[in-house]
Design an enzyme around this catalytic site. Sequence first.
Site, PDB file in Angstrom:
ATOM      1  N   PRO A  51       0.836  -1.205   0.000  1.00 27.04           N
ATOM      2  CA  PRO A  51       0.000   0.000   0.000  1.00 27.04           C
ATOM      3  C   PRO A  51       0.878   1.266   0.000  1.00 27.04           C
ATOM      4  O   PRO A  51       1.901   1.296   0.684  1.00 27.04           O
ATOM      5  CB  PRO A  51      -0.790  -0.101   1.305  1.00 27.04           C
ATOM      6  CG  PRO A  51      -0.664  -1.507   1.760  1.00 27.04           C
ATOM      7  CD  PRO A  51       0.594  -2.048   1.183  1.00 27.04           C
ATOM      8  N   ASP A  66      14.301   3.255   5.565  1.00 22.53           N
ATOM      9  CA  ASP A  66      13.467   2.511   4.606  1.00 22.53           C
ATOM     10  C   ASP A  66      14.310   1.795   3.557  1.00 22.53           C
ATOM     11  O   ASP A  66      14.191   0.590   3.356  1.00 22.53           O
ATOM     12  CB  ASP A  66      12.520   3.466   3.853  1.00 22.53           C
ATOM     13  CG  ASP A  66      11.271   3.772   4.638  1.00 22.53           C
ATOM     14  OD1 ASP A  66      11.334   3.685   5.871  1.00 22.53           O
ATOM     15  OD2 ASP A  66      10.245   4.100   4.015  1.00 22.53           O
ATOM     16  N   LEU A  85       4.751   1.555   4.759  1.00 17.83           N
ATOM     17  CA  LEU A  85       5.252   0.206   4.481  1.00 17.83           C
ATOM     18  C   LEU A  85       6.412   0.217   3.478  1.00 17.83           C
ATOM     19  O   LEU A  85       6.801  -0.824   2.963  1.00 17.83           O
ATOM     20  CB  LEU A  85       4.117  -0.692   3.983  1.00 17.83           C
ATOM     21  CG  LEU A  85       3.162  -1.177   5.077  1.00 17.83           C
ATOM     22  CD1 LEU A  85       1.923  -1.807   4.490  1.00 17.83           C
ATOM     23  CD2 LEU A  85       3.844  -2.179   6.002  1.00 17.83           C
ATOM     24  N   GLY A  86       6.924   1.397   3.217  1.00 14.19           N
ATOM     25  CA  GLY A  86       8.123   1.486   2.385  1.00 14.19           C
ATOM     26  C   GLY A  86       7.893   1.224   0.904  1.00 14.19           C
ATOM     27  O   GLY A  86       8.792   0.740   0.207  1.00 14.19           O
ATOM     28  N   SER A  87       6.692   1.552   0.406  1.00 16.18           N
ATOM     29  CA  SER A  87       6.401   1.218  -0.993  1.00 16.18           C
ATOM     30  C   SER A  87       7.346   1.937  -1.959  1.00 16.18           C
ATOM     31  O   SER A  87       7.827   1.345  -2.922  1.00 16.18           O
ATOM     32  CB  SER A  87       4.943   1.530  -1.341  1.00 16.18           C
ATOM     33  OG  SER A  87       4.724   2.913  -1.338  1.00 16.18           O
ATOM     34  N   ALA A 116      10.750   0.354  -1.948  1.00 16.83           N
ATOM     35  CA  ALA A 116      10.742  -0.988  -2.558  1.00 16.83           C
ATOM     36  C   ALA A 116      10.709  -0.897  -4.078  1.00 16.83           C
ATOM     37  O   ALA A 116      11.425  -1.636  -4.770  1.00 16.83           O
ATOM     38  CB  ALA A 116       9.557  -1.796  -2.040  1.00 16.83           C
TER      39      ALA A 116
HETATM   40  O1  PMV Z   1       6.566   6.569   7.183  1.00 14.85           O
HETATM   41  P1  PMV Z   1       7.735   5.672   6.968  1.00 14.85           P
HETATM   42  O2  PMV Z   1       7.532   4.273   7.339  1.00 14.85           O
HETATM   43  O3  PMV Z   1       8.405   5.883   5.657  1.00 14.85           O
HETATM   44  O4  PMV Z   1       8.811   6.032   8.062  1.00 14.85           O
HETATM   45  C1  PMV Z   1       9.211   7.286   8.385  1.00 14.85           C
HETATM   46  C2  PMV Z   1      10.165   7.155   9.505  1.00 14.85           C
HETATM   47  C3  PMV Z   1      10.613   8.478  10.071  1.00 14.85           C
HETATM   48  O5  PMV Z   1      11.494   8.161  11.143  1.00 14.85           O
HETATM   49  C4  PMV Z   1       9.429   9.253  10.620  1.00 14.85           C
HETATM   50  C5  PMV Z   1      11.319   9.321   9.051  1.00 14.85           C
HETATM   51  C6  PMV Z   1      12.644   8.763   8.601  1.00 14.85           C
HETATM   52  O6  PMV Z   1      13.123   9.239   7.570  1.00 14.85           O
HETATM   53  O7  PMV Z   1      13.219   7.906   9.268  1.00 14.85           O
END
Ligand code: PMV
Length: 309
Positions: A95, A146, A100-102, A105
């Site tokens: 999603p 990510d 979830l790192g789409s 990925a």
């Molecule tokens: O929203 P996500 O899962 O892409 O994660 C962001 C994580 C943060 O710590 C809020 C920002 C970052 O760049 O690490």
Amino acid sequence: MKSSAPGKIILFGEHAVVYGRPALAVPVTQVHADVEVSGSSRTGIWIDAPGIDLHAEVNSIPSDHPVASVIHNLLFISRISPFPSLDIKITSSIPVASGLGSGAAVTVALTRALSSHLNYLMADEEVNSFAYEIEKLHHGTPSGVDNTVVTYAKPVYFVKGQPIETFAVGDPFTIVIGDTGISAPTKESVGDVRKLWESDEAKWEKVFDEVGEIVKQARKAIESGKMKELGALMNQNHLLLQEMTVSSPELDNLISVARKAGALGAKLSGGGRGGNMIALVEKEKAPDISKALLYAGAARTIITTVTTA
Ligand code: PMV
């Protein structure tokens, strides 16, 4: 040439990780981005990404489009000339904009499939730093967590700017991921936390230190298989994320539903304000907790097992 990259979740330490504290993140293999690159009979580089309704030649879309920027930058660094004619097919079950790192990925899978097709060999480290540069184009000041988890597809103890450190999972454990269905740009919550930090550095540095301590204890709990302790640490981390103003009523509701349904602990995961929450659960309770989340309004749930890859 085909390549696939998993989704990811942050278990502990989001936001504080931007300020140099550690974070724990793990791949979610139930969802993935898949890219296939092949030679084309048409002139140009043709992208077919049905999930985002993109069917176009790369030069007909803005050069800062996430997919176009991977292609342009990779062709630039690989110095391939003249440009080959290619068909690029991109699909993803991850999603979008939900933590979830789409994006990472798709970037990693596309980078690997394209570089292999072009015979431009890239080690994991290069894929990771290339993907980080792409993340920076689209997300302002990302920590790099990510792209690192997605590139290596292993549980990672991540500290910004430091070499990758993976960690062992003592006992595999189960996480239920609940999606609020609200898409929330990480850039905004990261920007808001920065404003808080700028308004009172001393206070927020202390909060980030507390998060850092929780992350270190969580790593130990995971390595030694202490699940009750891990659940309690999740709850503590969520309190600090609430203090950072990055939770939301919908996230808090799903978190409380999961806890009432028997989760060992729960917290938001990722940028917050929407996106996902995660709950640590005993394996046999996962289906019931997942149902409770759906009943309470979760748009989707994913049950995943965290193991040493
Ligand atoms: O929203 P996500 O899962 O892409 O994660 C962001 C994580 C943060 O710590 C809020 C920002 C970052 O760049 O690490």
